[in-house]
Design a protein around this motif. Structure first.
Motif, short mmCIF file in Angstrom:
data_model
loop_
_atom_site.label_atom_id
_atom_site.label_comp_id
_atom_site.label_asym_id
_atom_site.label_seq_id
_atom_site.Cartn_x
_atom_site.Cartn_y
_atom_site.Cartn_z
N ALA A 1 0.86 -1.17 0.00
CA ALA A 1 0.00 0.00 0.00
C ALA A 1 0.90 1.23 0.00
O ALA A 1 1.71 1.42 0.91
CB ALA A 1 -0.92 0.00 1.22
N VAL A 2 0.80 2.06 -1.03
CA VAL A 2 1.66 3.22 -1.19
C VAL A 2 0.95 4.46 -0.64
O VAL A 2 -0.22 4.70 -0.95
CB VAL A 2 2.01 3.43 -2.68
CG1 VAL A 2 2.84 4.69 -2.87
CG2 VAL A 2 2.75 2.22 -3.22
N THR A 3 1.64 5.23 0.18
CA THR A 3 1.11 6.48 0.71
C THR A 3 1.71 7.65 -0.06
O THR A 3 2.93 7.74 -0.21
CB THR A 3 1.43 6.63 2.20
OG1 THR A 3 0.85 5.53 2.91
CG2 THR A 3 0.86 7.93 2.75
N TYR A 4 0.86 8.55 -0.56
CA TYR A 4 1.30 9.68 -1.38
C TYR A 4 0.77 10.98 -0.77
O TYR A 4 -0.41 11.09 -0.44
CB TYR A 4 0.79 9.51 -2.81
CG TYR A 4 1.19 10.60 -3.77
CD1 TYR A 4 2.54 10.88 -4.02
CD2 TYR A 4 0.23 11.35 -4.44
CE1 TYR A 4 2.91 11.88 -4.91
CE2 TYR A 4 0.59 12.33 -5.33
CZ TYR A 4 1.93 12.60 -5.57
OH TYR A 4 2.30 13.60 -6.45
N ARG A 5 1.64 11.93 -0.55
CA ARG A 5 1.31 13.23 0.04
C ARG A 5 0.59 13.06 1.39
O ARG A 5 -0.36 13.77 1.72
CB ARG A 5 0.46 14.06 -0.91
CG ARG A 5 1.17 14.45 -2.21
CD ARG A 5 0.31 15.36 -3.06
NE ARG A 5 0.01 16.60 -2.38
CZ ARG A 5 0.79 17.69 -2.36
NH1 ARG A 5 1.95 17.66 -3.00
NH2 ARG A 5 0.43 18.77 -1.73
N GLY A 6 1.05 12.10 2.17
CA GLY A 6 0.54 11.93 3.51
C GLY A 6 -0.71 11.09 3.64
O GLY A 6 -1.09 10.66 4.73
#
Length: 318
Positions: free
Chosen positions: A100-105
């Motif tokens: 699971a990738v987290t982008y911009r928080g």
């Protein structure tokens, strides 16, 4: 086998990446890696805006919806209009399957998606028959789709033995269920869609398409196919061309040649056997039709698909 299953089997989709994506507002990604692939996403939390290349008006994808991008057109997904889009290939690791990738928080939207590589050499021709965006918002059978998504998320999160394989199978279920729901919910008369998928979505045409797929070697006539759809020949022919973009007999011929191309690729049958099974009385008649539809005679087509230095066990004539 029903037409949808047959087409997906011929495409040979392989789940190459299955992952979660948690983005924080504002954000925008350009999906620039779609050529020759199918992407399938489910919006688990939040919502996003989706804009296809060449379309000025974005589509709002709400929480719980699923969308499929099958034709290779570049698309931009994001939270708000006017946000500069970053290429997805620069942000997302192509080897991130199972993560699971987290982008911009994170926190604004959570998507679960899969990218399918096509194992068929003639996938491009089949994918062109699908609409550029398949959006599923219907409540019919939504619980089944949601369960597949939740199970996929659990596999991604827990990392138990066999998790990658489980996630791939669940991704295939998600893709098939999304396409099935789209077929059940969409009316080509209302949407204006054209192509094979639009024809299959038309309940009055699906019977004729199913008959052609069930017995492609039969010498189908326009009268027989119209009867399968409960229409006169004239109305059936007009409706079929309007929905699919081609005549019923042209569709039948193209489907036969698609099946023939797959069997030529496998290289286990003679040309005479393939021709006869698909309704052609002679090899020359089959070769003429194959060349017209596929752009090359059968033998040359088969050799073009063979890996360098390999030899098929039976080389078809042509």
């Amino acid at each position: 086998m029903d037409p949808l299953s047959e087409v997906l089997s011929l495409l040979k989709p392989r789940s190459y990446i299955t992952a979660g994506f948690d983005a924080g507002r504002p954000w925008a990604l350009e999906l620039d890696d779609l050529a020759g692939r199918i992407k399938c996403y489910a919006v688990v939390r939040g919502s996003c805006r989706l804009t296809l290349e060449g379309d000025a008006t974005p589509v709002v994808v709400p929480e719980g919806a699923c969308f499929v991008l099958p034709t290779g057109r570049t698309a931009v997904i994001g939270s708000d209009p006017g946000v500069p889009a970053v290429r997805a290939s620069e942000v997302l690791d192509p080897n991130r399957s199972g993560e699971a990738v987290t982008y911009r928080g994170g926190g604004d939207v959570y998507l679960v998606g899969s990218r399918f590589e096509m194992g068929s050499p003639h996938a491009a021709a089949l994918l062109r028959t699908l609409p550029p965006l398949i959006l599923v918002e219907t409540d019919d059978d939504r619980d089944r789709l949601r369960r597949s998504i939740e199970m996929m998320m659990a596999e991604l999160r827990d990392g138990r033995p066999g998790a990658d394989l489980m996630a791939q199978h669940l991704a295939h279920m998600m893709l098939v269920q999304a396409l099935r729901l789209y077929l059940a919910a969409r009316s080509p008369r209302e949407t204006g869609d054209t192509g094979w998928f639009a024809a299959l979505a038309d309940p009055e045409l699906s019977g004729a398409i199913g008959a052609m797929h069930a017995d492609p070697g039969h010498a189908w006539t326009l009268r027989e196919l119209a009867a399968r759809s409960g229409m006169s020949r004239t109305v059936f022919a007009e409706r079929f061309r309007e929905r699919s973009g081609e005549t019923p007999i042209a569709y039948l011929t193209r489907w036969r040649m698609t099946l023939a191309a797959e069997r030529l690729r496998e290289g286990t049958e003679t040309l005479a056997r393939i021709a006869h099974s698909l309704g052609y009385a002679s090899e020359p008649a089959f070769t003429t039709a194959f060349r017209r539809v596929m752009g090359a005679p059968p033998g040359r087509y088969a050799r073009s698909l063979a890996p360098p230095g390999s030899r098929s066990r039976r080389r078809p004539a042509g």
